[in-house]
Design a protein around this motif. Structure first.
Motif, PDB file in Angstrom:
ATOM      1  N   LYS A  44       0.949  -1.104  -0.063  1.00 46.93           N
ATOM      2  CA  LYS A  44       0.158  -0.014  -0.011  1.00 46.93           C
ATOM      3  C   LYS A  44       0.981   1.203   0.102  1.00 46.93           C
ATOM      4  CE  LYS A  44      -4.053  -2.206   2.355  1.00 46.93           C
ATOM      5  NZ  LYS A  44      -4.804  -2.089   3.615  1.00 46.93           N
ATOM      6  N   LEU A  45       0.241   2.407  -0.352  1.00 51.23           N
ATOM      7  CA  LEU A  45       1.013   3.595  -0.341  1.00 51.23           C
ATOM      8  C   LEU A  45       1.927   3.894   0.977  1.00 51.23           C
ATOM      9  CD1 LEU A  45       1.734   5.941  -1.996  1.00 51.23           C
ATOM     10  CD2 LEU A  45      -0.334   7.322  -0.976  1.00 51.23           C
ATOM     11  N   GLY A  46       1.242   3.727   2.029  1.00 48.82           N
ATOM     12  CA  GLY A  46       1.842   4.278   3.157  1.00 48.82           C
ATOM     13  C   GLY A  46       2.886   3.395   3.549  1.00 48.82           C
ATOM     14  N   GLU A  47       2.875   1.755   3.280  1.00 45.09           N
ATOM     15  CA  GLU A  47       4.023   0.967   3.365  1.00 45.09           C
ATOM     16  C   GLU A  47       5.012   1.312   2.715  1.00 45.09           C
ATOM     17  OE1 GLU A  47       1.653  -2.697   2.744  1.00 45.09           O
ATOM     18  OE2 GLU A  47       1.105  -2.754   4.693  1.00 45.09           O
ATOM     19  N   THR A  48       4.606   1.761   1.434  1.00 41.83           N
ATOM     20  CA  THR A  48       5.826   2.115   0.256  1.00 41.83           C
ATOM     21  C   THR A  48       6.520   3.280   0.868  1.00 41.83           C
ATOM     22  OG1 THR A  48       4.463   1.181  -1.295  1.00 41.83           O
ATOM     23  CG2 THR A  48       6.111   2.598  -2.037  1.00 41.83           C
ATOM     24  N   LEU A  49       6.025   4.291   1.176  1.00 40.91           N
ATOM     25  CA  LEU A  49       6.698   5.347   1.981  1.00 40.91           C
ATOM     26  C   LEU A  49       7.620   5.094   3.052  1.00 40.91           C
ATOM     27  CD1 LEU A  49       3.732   8.040   1.407  1.00 40.91           C
ATOM     28  CD2 LEU A  49       5.969   8.108   0.421  1.00 40.91           C
ATOM     29  N   LEU A  50       7.153   4.268   3.901  1.00 38.48           N
ATOM     30  CA  LEU A  50       7.851   3.625   4.706  1.00 38.48           C
ATOM     31  C   LEU A  50       9.031   2.881   4.373  1.00 38.48           C
ATOM     32  CD1 LEU A  50       5.438   1.941   7.731  1.00 38.48           C
ATOM     33  CD2 LEU A  50       7.163   3.770   8.078  1.00 38.48           C
TER      34      LEU A  50
END
Length: 568
Positions: free
Chosen positions: A38-44
Motif C-alpha cells: 500500500k502507499l503508506g507501506e511504500t513510503l515507509l
C-alpha cells in the motif's frame, strides 16, 4: 477551504501533516506496484515517513484510535491467547482487552472487513479495532506469544513430575532415559537452551532457591528472570547438564567445569559449563558462544573517531604487544577478533591460541587449548613459534609463563594481541609487573593498552527526556552548571526492549599509548597513578570520558555512566 482528512487520500493527509512532500508521494505511487504494498507501506519502505507519521495520518483519515504503547506492557496473557498465535501472526492482529461482549483488538489494517468477520466467528464476540504500527505489533506478538509458549512448555515439562522432596542422602534423580524427549527434565533443558539462543543470551543461570529453581538469562549485560521450575526438578536439571558436559554426576561437593557443543536449528553454539556447590544446592552457569561466522568490525564497536584512528594505527605496526583489558563480558575478545579481521591479508600468517575459541575467523589458524591432554597455553605457544607466524593472538595472559612467551614473540619481530583482567589501562601495566615480568621487558615490548566496557544503549522506541537526581549528578561527577548544558535521556521501557529501556550495547574505550615518557615510567617501576596521570596529560580519554560522551549524545543514560565507570 478547510482540509478534511476523512475525505482525502492518504498521500494528501501525509502532505498536509508535513510528513511527506508531494514529490515523494508521487514517487511512491509509481513504485508501490513494484513493491506490492500500500502507499503508506511504500513510503515507509523508502524511508520518507516514520511509522508514527503513518499512524497519525491513518488516525485522521479513518478515525480509528491509535493504541497506547504503554498499555502494551501489561496485557493479560489470557486475553491475548483468545486469538491463536498462527492467526494473530498471519493476520497482523492482537487482542488487547475484553469489555463485556466486546474484544478490543489492535490491527495494522483495521479496514480489513474479512479479518474482522473472521475474528467475530473465532471469538464469538463483537470486535473493536484500533490502529497499531507494524514494528510495535511484531514486537508485542513476539513478547506475549513467546511468554505464552514458554509458560505452556514449562507446565508440560513439569506435568506428571514427582514433586516429593529428595533427601540429601538419597541418590541423584536417574536420567538414564535422557534420550527420551518426553522426559520432563529433558524437555525443560531443551526449552531453556532454545529460548536462550533465540534471545541472544550470553549466559544462562540455573540456581536453586529455597522453594524453587530460578532460571535467568544475561541479555545486553543484565540478568533477567525468564522462568521458574519446582525445586524438586533441580537435581535432575543439574545431573542432565553434567551428563551433557561429561562431568562427574556423583560429585556434588566440589566445583566442576565442562564444555558442551550444541547444534540447533537456529545456529551452532559452544557452551562453557560451570557448576558450583552452594548452601541450597548446585548452581549452574552456562556461557553461550556462537560458533558462526564473526560478524563484527572495528567501525561497529562504538569507537570515537579519534580512538579508532589511534587503535588502527597501532594494530598495523609490525611488532610489539597490544593488550585489551576489562572484566569478563566486557567485549575484549570481540575487539581483538575485529582487529584481526581489519589487518588480515594473504601476506600474513595469523595464529591464535584461545581457551576456548569464541569466534571463528576464516583464514586464521585458531588453536584451542586443552589442559586435560597437556595442551596448555605454554605448550601451544611454543609449538606456534615453529609455525612461522607473523601475528599471534593469545586468548589471555594468565601467568608469568604466558607473559614471558608473549614478550619473547614481540621482541623477535611479531605483533602480539592479548587480554588481561584489570580495572583500567594503567593498572594493566602494573598487573603485568605483578605477574613477575621485569619492568625493562614490559617497557620494551608494550605498544598499547586499551581498557574497555560495554554500556547499554537507550531504546530508540521509548527514549524520553530525563531529569537526574542530585545524587546521580554527584555520583557521575557532574556539576549543576554542566548538567544545565546536557540533554539527559532515559528509556521509559516498552514492548520493543522488553520494558528495560535499553536495546543493544556499545563499547567505551580507554587507550593508553606507550610513548617514550610512559616507557620511562615503566622502566623506573613507577606506580599506576603516575602512569595514568602522564597518559591523561598526553590526551588519553578515560572510560568515564567515553561514557560521558555517549551520554551527552543521547546514546546511553547517566545510570549506565555511574554503574560502569568511576570519576577520575
Amino acid at each position: 477551504m478547510t482540509f478534511n482528512p476523512q475525505f482525502a487520500r492518504l498521500g494528501e493527509v501525509l502532505i498536509h501533516l508535513g510528513a511527506a512532500t508531494e514529490e515523494q508521494v508521487k514517487e511512491a505511487v509509481i513504485k508501490q506496484g513494484n513493491f506490492s504494498l500500500k502507499l503508506g507501506e511504500t513510503l515507509l519502505k523508502m524511508g520518507y515517513i516514520t511509522e508514527q507519521d503513518l499512524l497519525k495520518a491513518l488516525h485522521l483519515q479513518l478515525e480509528y484510535d491509535v493504541v497506547n504503547e504503554n498499555s502494551l506492557l501489561d496485557l493479560d496473557p489470557q486475553i491475548v491467547k483468545l486469538i491463536p498465535e498462527p492467526f494473530a501472526v498471519q493476520n497482523r492482529v492482537i487482542a488487547l482487552k475484553k469489555e463485556g461482549d466486546n474484544v478490543v483488538v489492535a490491527m495494522t489494517d483495521p479496514e480489513n472487513i474479512i479479518i474482522i468477520d473472521s475474528l467475530k466467528k473465532l471469538l464469538s464476540f463483537s470486535i473493536t479495532p484500533v490502529l497499531i504500527g507494524e514494528t510495535t505489533l511484531t514486537d508485542t506478538l513476539e513478547r506475549y506469544y513467546k511468554s505464552i509458549r514458554t509458560t505452556s512448555q514449562v507446565e508440560d515439562a513439569v506435568d506428571g513430575f514427582d514433586f516429593v522432596a529428595v533427601d540429601e542422602e538419597e541418590n541423584e534423580i536417574s536420567i538414564d532415559n535422557k534420550a527420551d524427549a518426553d522426559a520432563p527434565v529433558v524437555k525443560l533443558i531443551n526449552l531453556i537452551i532454545t529460548e536462550a539462543i533465540k534471545s541472544n543470551t550470553t549466559d544462562i543461570h540455573i540456581e536453586p532457591l529455597s522453594k524453587e529453581t530460578r532460571i535467568r538469562f544475561r541479555i545486553d549485560g543484565a540478568l533477567r528472570e525468564v522462568m521458574t521450575a519446582p525445586i524438586g526438578m533441580h537435581l535432575g536439571l543439574v545431573s542432565l547438564v553434567k551428563v551433557m558436559a561429561k562431568l562427574n554426576i556423583a560429585e556434588r561437593r566440589l566445583p566442576q567445569d565442562g564444555h558442551i557443543s550444541l547444534k540447533t536449528s537456529i545456529k551452532s553454539v559452544d557452551v562453557r559449563v560451570s557448576i558450583t556447590p552452594t548452601v541450597t544446592g548446585e548452581k549452574v552457569v552456562m556461557r553461550l558462544l556462537d560458533k558462526g561466522d564473526f560478524g563484527f568490525n572495528l567501525h561497529t564497536l562504538g569507537f570515537t573517531k579519534r580512538n579508532l584512528e589511534t587503535f588502527k594505527k597501532w594494530i598495523h605496526r609490525p611488532y610489539g604487544i597490544i593488550i585489551v583489558s576489562g572484566p569478563t563480558g566486557s567485549g575484549k575478545s570481540t575487539t581483538l577478533h575485529a582487529a584481526l579481521k581489519e589487518i588480515m591479508d594473504v601476506e600474513n600468517n595469523i595464529v591464535t591460541v584461545e581457551d576456548p575459541v569464541e569466534y571463528r575467523l576464516d583464514g586464521v589458524t585458531q588453536i584451542e587449548t586443552n589442559a586435560k591432554i597437556g595442551l596448555t597455553f605454554g605448550a601451544a605457544l611454543r609449538s606456534v613459534l615453529r609455525q612461522d607466524p607473523d601475528i599471534v593472538l593469545i586468548g589471555e595472559i594468565r601467568d608469568a609463563e604466558t607473559a614471558d612467551i608473549a614478550i619473547k614473540f614481540s621482541l623477535t619481530g611479531h605483533l602480539v594481541f592479548s587480554t588481561l583482567h584489570a580495572n583500567d589501562a594503567s593498572s594493566t601495566v602494573t598487573r603485568l609487573l605483578d605477574i613477575g615480568v621485569p619492568p625493562y621487558l614490559v617497557g620494551s615490548s608494550l605498544n598499547l593498552v586499551m581498557a574497555q566496557r560495554l554500556v547499554r544503549k537507550i531504546c530508540p522506541n521509548c527514549v524520553a527526556p530525563y531529569t537526574p537526581t542530585a545524587k546521580e549528578l554527584h555520583d557521575a561527577g557532574i556539576s549543576e552548571e554542566e548538567a544545565a548544558t546536557i540533554d539527559f535521556k532515559l528509556g521509559k521501557g516498552c514492548v520493543h526492549c522488553d520494558n528495560t529501556g535499553y536495546s543493544g550495547r556499545s563499547g567505551i574505550f580507554e587507550i593508553l599509548e606507550v610513548t617514550n615518557e610512559i616507557r620511562g615510567l615503566i622502566f623506573e617501576n613507577k606506580n599506576q597513578d603516575l602512569i595514568r596521570e602522564a597518559a591523561i596529560a598526553n590526551g588519553m580519554e578515560t572510560l568515564h570520558d567515553g561514557a560521558m560522551e555517549k551520554m551527552k549524545l543521547g546514546q546511553t543514560s547517566i545510570r549506565e555512566v555511574i554503574k560502569l565507570t568511576v570519576i577520575d
